[in-house]
Design a protein around this motif. Structure first.
Motif, PDB file in Angstrom:
ATOM      1  N   LEU A 107      -3.517   3.863  -1.485  1.00 26.74           N
ATOM      2  CA  LEU A 107      -3.531   3.187  -2.783  1.00 26.74           C
ATOM      3  C   LEU A 107      -2.980   1.780  -2.582  1.00 26.74           C
ATOM      4  O   LEU A 107      -1.818   1.605  -2.220  1.00 26.74           O
ATOM      5  CB  LEU A 107      -2.666   3.956  -3.786  1.00 26.74           C
ATOM      6  CG  LEU A 107      -2.517   3.333  -5.178  1.00 26.74           C
ATOM      7  CD1 LEU A 107      -3.866   3.269  -5.883  1.00 26.74           C
ATOM      8  CD2 LEU A 107      -1.508   4.124  -6.007  1.00 26.74           C
TER       9      LEU A 107
ATOM     10  N   VAL B 298      -1.641  -1.217  -4.179  1.00 29.03           N
ATOM     11  CA  VAL B 298      -1.086  -1.651  -5.461  1.00 29.03           C
ATOM     12  C   VAL B 298      -1.126  -3.169  -5.588  1.00 29.03           C
ATOM     13  O   VAL B 298      -1.461  -3.704  -6.646  1.00 29.03           O
ATOM     14  CB  VAL B 298       0.354  -1.131  -5.620  1.00 29.03           C
ATOM     15  CG1 VAL B 298       0.991  -1.659  -6.900  1.00 29.03           C
ATOM     16  CG2 VAL B 298       0.358   0.391  -5.628  1.00 29.03           C
TER      17      VAL B 298
ATOM     18  N   ARG C  63       0.848  -1.199   0.000  1.00 29.80           N
ATOM     19  CA  ARG C  63       0.000   0.000   0.000  1.00 29.80           C
ATOM     20  C   ARG C  63       0.880   1.244   0.000  1.00 29.80           C
ATOM     21  O   ARG C  63       1.972   1.250   0.553  1.00 29.80           O
ATOM     22  CB  ARG C  63      -0.902   0.032   1.232  1.00 29.80           C
ATOM     23  CG  ARG C  63      -1.757  -1.206   1.436  1.00 29.80           C
ATOM     24  CD  ARG C  63      -2.629  -1.062   2.667  1.00 29.80           C
ATOM     25  NE  ARG C  63      -3.369  -2.283   2.974  1.00 29.80           N
ATOM     26  CZ  ARG C  63      -2.933  -3.216   3.802  1.00 29.80           C
ATOM     27  NH1 ARG C  63      -1.756  -3.055   4.428  1.00 29.80           N
ATOM     28  NH2 ARG C  63      -3.654  -4.300   4.024  1.00 29.80           N
ATOM     29  N   PHE C  64       0.356   2.310  -0.597  1.00 27.02           N
ATOM     30  CA  PHE C  64       1.033   3.607  -0.598  1.00 27.02           C
ATOM     31  C   PHE C  64       0.034   4.684  -0.199  1.00 27.02           C
ATOM     32  O   PHE C  64      -1.154   4.611  -0.527  1.00 27.02           O
ATOM     33  CB  PHE C  64       1.600   3.940  -1.988  1.00 27.02           C
ATOM     34  CG  PHE C  64       2.675   3.002  -2.458  1.00 27.02           C
ATOM     35  CD1 PHE C  64       4.002   3.220  -2.111  1.00 27.02           C
ATOM     36  CD2 PHE C  64       2.362   1.904  -3.244  1.00 27.02           C
ATOM     37  CE1 PHE C  64       5.001   2.361  -2.543  1.00 27.02           C
ATOM     38  CE2 PHE C  64       3.351   1.035  -3.683  1.00 27.02           C
ATOM     39  CZ  PHE C  64       4.675   1.276  -3.334  1.00 27.02           C
ATOM     40  N   GLN C  65       0.538   5.677   0.513  1.00 28.34           N
ATOM     41  CA  GLN C  65      -0.279   6.858   0.807  1.00 28.34           C
ATOM     42  C   GLN C  65      -0.177   7.820  -0.370  1.00 28.34           C
ATOM     43  O   GLN C  65       0.918   8.161  -0.811  1.00 28.34           O
ATOM     44  CB  GLN C  65       0.235   7.553   2.072  1.00 28.34           C
ATOM     45  CG  GLN C  65       0.015   6.768   3.355  1.00 28.34           C
ATOM     46  CD  GLN C  65      -1.440   6.791   3.807  1.00 28.34           C
ATOM     47  OE1 GLN C  65      -2.193   7.699   3.444  1.00 28.34           O
ATOM     48  NE2 GLN C  65      -1.842   5.808   4.603  1.00 28.34           N
ATOM     49  N   GLN C  66      -1.306   8.259  -0.885  1.00 30.68           N
ATOM     50  CA  GLN C  66      -1.311   9.151  -2.035  1.00 30.68           C
ATOM     51  C   GLN C  66      -2.435  10.168  -1.875  1.00 30.68           C
ATOM     52  O   GLN C  66      -3.607   9.814  -1.872  1.00 30.68           O
ATOM     53  CB  GLN C  66      -1.501   8.355  -3.329  1.00 30.68           C
ATOM     54  CG  GLN C  66      -1.330   9.186  -4.598  1.00 30.68           C
ATOM     55  CD  GLN C  66      -1.436   8.319  -5.835  1.00 30.68           C
ATOM     56  OE1 GLN C  66      -2.509   7.865  -6.195  1.00 30.68           O
ATOM     57  NE2 GLN C  66      -0.298   8.089  -6.501  1.00 30.68           N
ATOM     58  N   ALA C  67      -2.038  11.441  -1.719  1.00 33.53           N
ATOM     59  CA  ALA C  67      -3.009  12.538  -1.592  1.00 33.53           C
ATOM     60  C   ALA C  67      -4.022  12.261  -0.487  1.00 33.53           C
ATOM     61  O   ALA C  67      -5.231  12.475  -0.654  1.00 33.53           O
ATOM     62  CB  ALA C  67      -3.728  12.777  -2.924  1.00 33.53           C
TER      63      ALA C  67
ATOM     64  N   THR D 244       6.871  -2.662  -8.714  1.00 35.93           N
ATOM     65  CA  THR D 244       6.726  -2.842  -7.269  1.00 35.93           C
ATOM     66  C   THR D 244       6.835  -4.311  -6.898  1.00 35.93           C
ATOM     67  O   THR D 244       7.534  -4.683  -5.942  1.00 35.93           O
ATOM     68  CB  THR D 244       5.366  -2.281  -6.793  1.00 35.93           C
ATOM     69  OG1 THR D 244       5.334  -0.873  -7.015  1.00 35.93           O
ATOM     70  CG2 THR D 244       5.149  -2.553  -5.306  1.00 35.93           C
TER      71      THR D 244
END
Length: 245
Positions: free
Chosen positions: A36, A38, A28-32, A64
């Motif tokens: 997110l 992935v 997972r990624f933090q986006q805005a 990734t």
């Protein structure tokens, strides 16, 4: 290929000769301000002597997945086993050691050191791993012969063609006798004819290594579906999970 939900995502079975086993991998990624996801439970295996294609649209998360499989990036969940060892139980030093001992990398651009010859580019990673220069030089000569460049070992990268540079990059990736080769668009910068030649070489090396203890497997990300179809298996990354074609 049909759509597969996270709950339906099949665990591609590993066997005793598996060099890579991924199960339930999450990233997972933090986006805005939002999360997110992935990878949402990705699973696959690669066996010795086997070359597996990883396909999927741009932005799907193939790089990734390769970074996680290559122990360059941590997953947020799941199991990553390299040559039977659980990477999740290792600290950073242990992961680095395992990566150095068992994994070789080939990228779209060769990343050869321009001030060193082809032979020296293959010698250096061996010496970093503690191999003597004499033994490393013999291994470099052996690999250059395997990739058809026995007469080009003294040439620096600028004096090699694009296909020759990528052949040296493949030889360098195999210098420390890895169990797993990870390749990210290894023919992406080459023209069609050269791409076919380099891919044929890579396939021959992987399959020719056999399924014994000296064999290695390869996971190869590619956008070229013709090349993917010539590999032993194809897995597609779609909506964060892997589906086998």
């Amino acid at each position: 290929m049909s759509d597969v939900s996270v709950m339906e995502q099949p665990i591609i079975p590993a066997t005793g000769d598996a060099v890579l086993e991924l199960s339930g991998v999450v990233r997972r990624f933090q986006q805005a301000g939002a999360v997110l996801e992935v990878l949402r439970g990705a699973a696959c295996s690669v066996r010795r002597g086997e070359i597996v294609a990883l396909v999927g649209p741009s932005g799907a998360g193939k790089s990734t997945l390769l970074h996680i499989a290559g122990l360059l990036e941590h997953a947020d969940g799941g199991v990553i086993r390299i040559d039977g060892r659980d990477a999740a139980t290792l600290d950073d030093a242990g992961r680095t050691a395992l990566r150095r001992q068992t994994i070789g990398f080939v990228y779209q651009f060769h990343h050869l050191l321009p001030e060193f010859s082809a032979e020296e580019n293959i010698i250096l990673p061996q010496m970093i791993a503690g191999v003597s220069k004499t033994v490393a030089r013999e291994r470099a000569k052996e690999l250059l012969a395997q990739v058809g460049l026995a007469a080009r070992g003294s040439h620096r990268p600028a004096r090699l063609s694009g296909g020759e540079q990528q052949r040296v990059a493949i030889a360098r990736a195999l210098a420390n006798r890895p169990s797993l080769l990870i390749a990210d668009e290894p023919t992406g910068n080459l023209d069609h004819h050269t791409s076919d030649d380099v891919f044929a070489l890579l396939t021959r090396l992987v399959r020719g290594s056999g399924t014994g203890k000296d064999g290695f497997g390869a996971l190869v990300a590619t956008h070229n579906l013709d090349l993917a179809a010539r590999m032993d298996r194809v897995v597609e990354l779609r909506d964060g999970v892997l589906v086998e074609s």
